[in-house]
Design a protein around this motif. Structure first.
Motif, PDB file in Angstrom:
ATOM      1  N   LEU A   1       0.851  -1.187   0.000  1.00 13.03           N
ATOM      2  CA  LEU A   1       0.000   0.000   0.000  1.00 13.03           C
ATOM      3  C   LEU A   1       0.890   1.241   0.000  1.00 13.03           C
ATOM      4  O   LEU A   1       1.232   1.813   1.038  1.00 13.03           O
ATOM      5  N   THR A   2       1.312   1.638  -1.190  1.00 15.56           N
ATOM      6  CA  THR A   2       2.143   2.831  -1.374  1.00 15.56           C
ATOM      7  C   THR A   2       1.442   3.764  -2.360  1.00 15.56           C
ATOM      8  O   THR A   2       0.877   3.317  -3.354  1.00 15.56           O
ATOM      9  N   VAL A   3       1.508   5.048  -2.076  1.00 11.03           N
ATOM     10  CA  VAL A   3       0.834   6.056  -2.884  1.00 11.03           C
ATOM     11  C   VAL A   3       1.827   7.164  -3.195  1.00 11.03           C
ATOM     12  O   VAL A   3       2.636   7.549  -2.334  1.00 11.03           O
ATOM     13  N   GLN A   4       1.785   7.686  -4.422  1.00  9.21           N
ATOM     14  CA  GLN A   4       2.654   8.805  -4.789  1.00  9.21           C
ATOM     15  C   GLN A   4       2.227  10.066  -4.047  1.00  9.21           C
ATOM     16  O   GLN A   4       1.034  10.336  -3.893  1.00  9.21           O
ATOM     17  N   VAL A   5       3.226  10.847  -3.629  1.00 15.88           N
ATOM     18  CA  VAL A   5       2.980  12.067  -2.852  1.00 15.88           C
ATOM     19  C   VAL A   5       3.880  13.166  -3.407  1.00 15.88           C
ATOM     20  O   VAL A   5       5.072  12.934  -3.665  1.00 15.88           O
TER      21      VAL A   5
END
Length: 764
Positions: A441-445
């Protein structure tokens, strides 16, 4: 008779994340999507960038080009795609190929798409093919930029090919009107219909102005040659006015002539420069030497920077108007010339202001008389004729992209089935490997500080990382949903793999702390207690070392600077520095404190021993009192752990809570495990010695045995038994007379004997 009503669509739902989510898997599900209540949609908006989805497809759906996808745009895309197909089930079979027969050619747009597909296949040499792929369409789109006429309405100089006049005219249009951004390979600037029409409109204005002047040549001093004479005069008019003004001033006062002519210092300054006739130092000098006679020479003794312009002025203006070849010009003759050319001056002032002022008048007149306009406009019209085919090609690409991507987008927007089925959601940027575990669960920021303000409400342990790869930079946030977090800290490095399989160097830059599991919360108080002790011990040790170092430095400095003293003085100093004995009161206070602490500990231990068979329950109570609050807080936060705030902070509009329970969290963060069929060698040559551990365990067992023995043999009764009550005071009787013999009661005789027996040794 009532009109027939369409029965409601039989939707199917699944339960995940604490909400009911719709299942979209058939063409009818896509076609009837407008009937689904938007309150049942998982998301109501998503960004077009920063997610793992084809950006070109998202741009085709984002019709208002604001960088966000909303329900109306998504519904419009579904309706358009279904209208172009005979059966909407084609959209439920993702792929980048489409059977031409599946296109609904009964409508005008569908027939145009089918025709465009057959035309593209025929141009590619596959006229007999019945299916078309997205690669065929994109290849055709790439070829358009290299074709002479590509349908974009823009032509370049190369478009004219062998037409020299059209090629030169395109160049003039680019020079005066500008052009479109460079296109093609190699990229060349081009012009469109708007630039061309603006150029020829300005040309018509100039030609109309020139024609009006030619019609009025009879009223001009030199007829058709008046314009050239006026232009020659205008080239030197300001310098001639300057010369006659200086001359009149010199005639007024002869002393001014010297000051108005260049001085020797000015010529000396120019001598040290690199000069040419266009140098400012020369062009600013007067046309000729200033004298009171006010006679301007036109051939000899003139400023060399203006000699050519004066020669043209004499030939085209002075000679025709004065009727002779004059070598000099007086003030009156200059005024006569100006008056004769005044009408032409007014005519020049009326010249329309256009962008064509930089072009020669003869060139403009020649372009207007030629058919350059028709040639250039014909090229533009021929290119625009391909624009219809170009638009159909774009629509065909749009249909093929929707067939390939639309169902996937719906399962990541209307529902999150791709995420909860662990197929990889479009908001998942990749996998972070760090601390012997993987985080999916990784999201671009883009802005970690701003993102953390809202993402912290997700009640999830978050680690913001800065990723770099070959000069490229990217920010991500990873959710740690399982395992311990003892060794996660800012600055720790890991490796991030994006969805394309490319590896990035990742470094933790910010952490949002939250519990990852109840078991982790159970051990958390003890770990914090041990960590606190270690920190205090380290602080005390550091402080002690600092004091010791300071004391050693002071002593060494004192010894180095002290002179030798007498033996008596040294003895006195030694005696003076001898430490004093500890105060007896201090020792007594310490003893009392230790005794009190020991009594309390023994009392607690005694009460604990009195529990008997309930001792295990007591131990559990102590552990629960320590770990219970932490576990309770962790349980409450884990129940609130949600995906919504994490995505809301990234630009999504999540419509539900989207919980992340323990089971799902365990699948999103996986710890390292040895394969079940692997062979392990448990002998570690560098393992720590276990002797101290065994000795500690043995000592603990011995203490427990002694404690139980003391309890069984009632050795602890002397501390735990109640104190006996104080003896009553014995009444004192008056001494008996000497001649009186007291008679003791019989029962008291033994007691008296015992008292006497004990007192006898004391007397001895």
């Amino acid at each position: 008779m009532h009109p027939s009503r369409t029965p409601p669509h039989p939707w199917q739902f699944f339960r995940a994340g604490g909400v009911d989510q719709v299942i979209i898997r058939t063409g009818q599900d896509i076609a009837r999507l407008p009937e689904l209540d938007k309150k049942l949609w998982v998301a109501l908006a998503c960004p077009t960038r920063g997610i793992e989805f084809d950006e070109r497809t998202l741009d085709l759906i984002d019709t208002d080009h604001d960088g966000r996808i909303r329900p109306p745009e998504l519904l419009a895309a579904c309706a358009w795609a279904c209208a172009q197909l005979h059966n909407p089930d084609e959209l439920a079979q993702p792929g980048d190929t489409l059977d031409i027969a599946a296109i609904n050619d009964s409508t005008e747009p569908g027939a145009a798409l089918a025709g465009a597909a057959r035309r593209i296949l025929a141009m590619a040499g596959h006229a007999d093919a019945t299916t078309i792929s997205l690669a065929d369409v994109t290849t055709r789109s790439e070829q358009l930029s290299t074709m002479r006429f590509n349908g974009d309405g823009i032509i370049t100089a190369d478009t004219a090919q062998g037409d020299t006049l059209a090629r030169e005219t395109i160049g003039h249009i680019l020079t005066t009107q500008g052009g479109t951004p460079p296109v093609g390979d190699p990229p060349l600037p081009g012009i469109d219909r708007a630039h061309t029409e603006a150029f020829f409109a300005d040309l018509d204005k100039i030609e109309a102005w020139a024609a009006k002047a030619r019609d009025a040549t009879t009223a001009l001093a030199l007829g058709e040659h008046t314009l050239k004479a006026t232009q020659a005069m205008n080239a030197v008019a300001h310098k001639i006015e300057d010369f006659f003004a200086r001359s009149r001033l010199a005639a007024y006062d002869l002393r001014a002539a010297t000051a108005l002519n260049p001085s020797l210092e000015e010529y000396t300054a120019m001598a040290g420069q690199q000069l040419d006739l266009s140098s400012t130092a020369i062009t600013t000098l007067p046309l000729a030497a200033i004298t009171p006679q006010a006679l301007l020479p036109l051939t000899e003794g003139v400023n060399p920077a203006w000699a050519s312009a004066l020669h043209s002025f004499r030939d085209h203006t002075v000679a025709p108007l004065l009727g002779r070849q004059a070598d000099a010009l007086t003030q009156d003759e200059w005024n006569t010339i100006r008056k004769a050319l005044a009408p032409c001056q007014q005519w020049l002032a009326d010249r329309p202001a256009t962008s064509l002022d930089g072009l020669d008048e003869e060139l403009l007149h020649a372009l207007h008389r030629s058919d350059a306009r028709d040639r250039v406009m014909a090229l533009i019209a021929e290119d625009e004729a391909e624009q219809t085919h170009n638009e159909h090609t774009k629509d065909l690409e749009k249909l093929l992209r929707f067939k390939r991507d639309l169902l996937e987008l719906l399962n990541n927007f209307v529902s999150f089935s791709a995420f909860y089925q662990r197929k990889g959601a479009i908001f998942q940027a990749g996998t972070l490997y760090l601390d012997a575990r993987s985080c999916d669960l990784t999201v671009q920021v883009t802005d970690a500080a701003q993102h953390a303000k809202l993402a912290g409400l997700a009640k999830t342990y978050l680690a913001y990382c800065h990723c770099t790869r070959k000069g490229q930079k990217m920010g991500i946030v990873a959710a740690f949903t399982a395992g311990d977090v003892d060794f996660l800290f800012v600055g720790r490095n890991g490796v991030f793999y994006d969805r394309k399989g490319l590896d990035w160097d990742a470094t933790i830059t910010r952490i949002v702390e939250n519990p990852t599991s109840i078991s982790q919360a159970f051990l958390s108080p003890y770990k914090k207690f041990v960590r606190l002790i270690e920190e205090q011990v380290a602080k005390r040790a550091a402080a002690g070392e600092a004091r010791a170092q300071k004391s050693l430095g002071t002593t060494a400095s004192t010894l180095a600077n002290t002179e030798l003293k007498t033996v008596g003085t040294t003895a006195d100093a030694v005696t003076a520095t001898t430490p004093r004995r500890t105060d007896v009161g201090t020792v007594a206070a310490i003893g009392v404190a230790l005794g009190s602490i020991s009594a309390v500990v023994v009392g607690i231990f005694a009460k604990f021993v009195d529990l008997g068979v309930w001792i295990p329950l007591g131990l559990m109570g102590i552990v629960l009192a320590i770990s219970g609050p932490s576990m309770l807080i962790a349980w409450l936060k884990l129940r609130q752990r949600s995906l919504g705030p994490l995505l809301d902070a990234s630009g999504w509009a999540i419509n539900g809570r989207m919980r992340i329970n323990t089971r799902l969290g365990g699948s999103l963060s996986q710890t390292a495990k040895v394969p079940p069929n692997a062979r392990r060698t448990l002998k570690d040559p560098f393992a720590e010695s276990r002797a101290p551990v065994w000795w500690s365990a043995a000592a603990l067992v011995v203490l427990l045995v002694l404690a139980m023995t003391a309890w069984r043999l009632q050795w602890l009764d002397r501390w735990t038994a109640p104190m006996p009550p104080a003896a009553a005071p014995v009444a004192t009787t008056a001494p008996a007379p000497a001649n009186t013999i007291p008679v003791a009661p019989p029962a008291a005789a033994p007691a008296a004997a015992g008292v006497a027996g004990t007192a006898a040794p004391a007397a001895r």
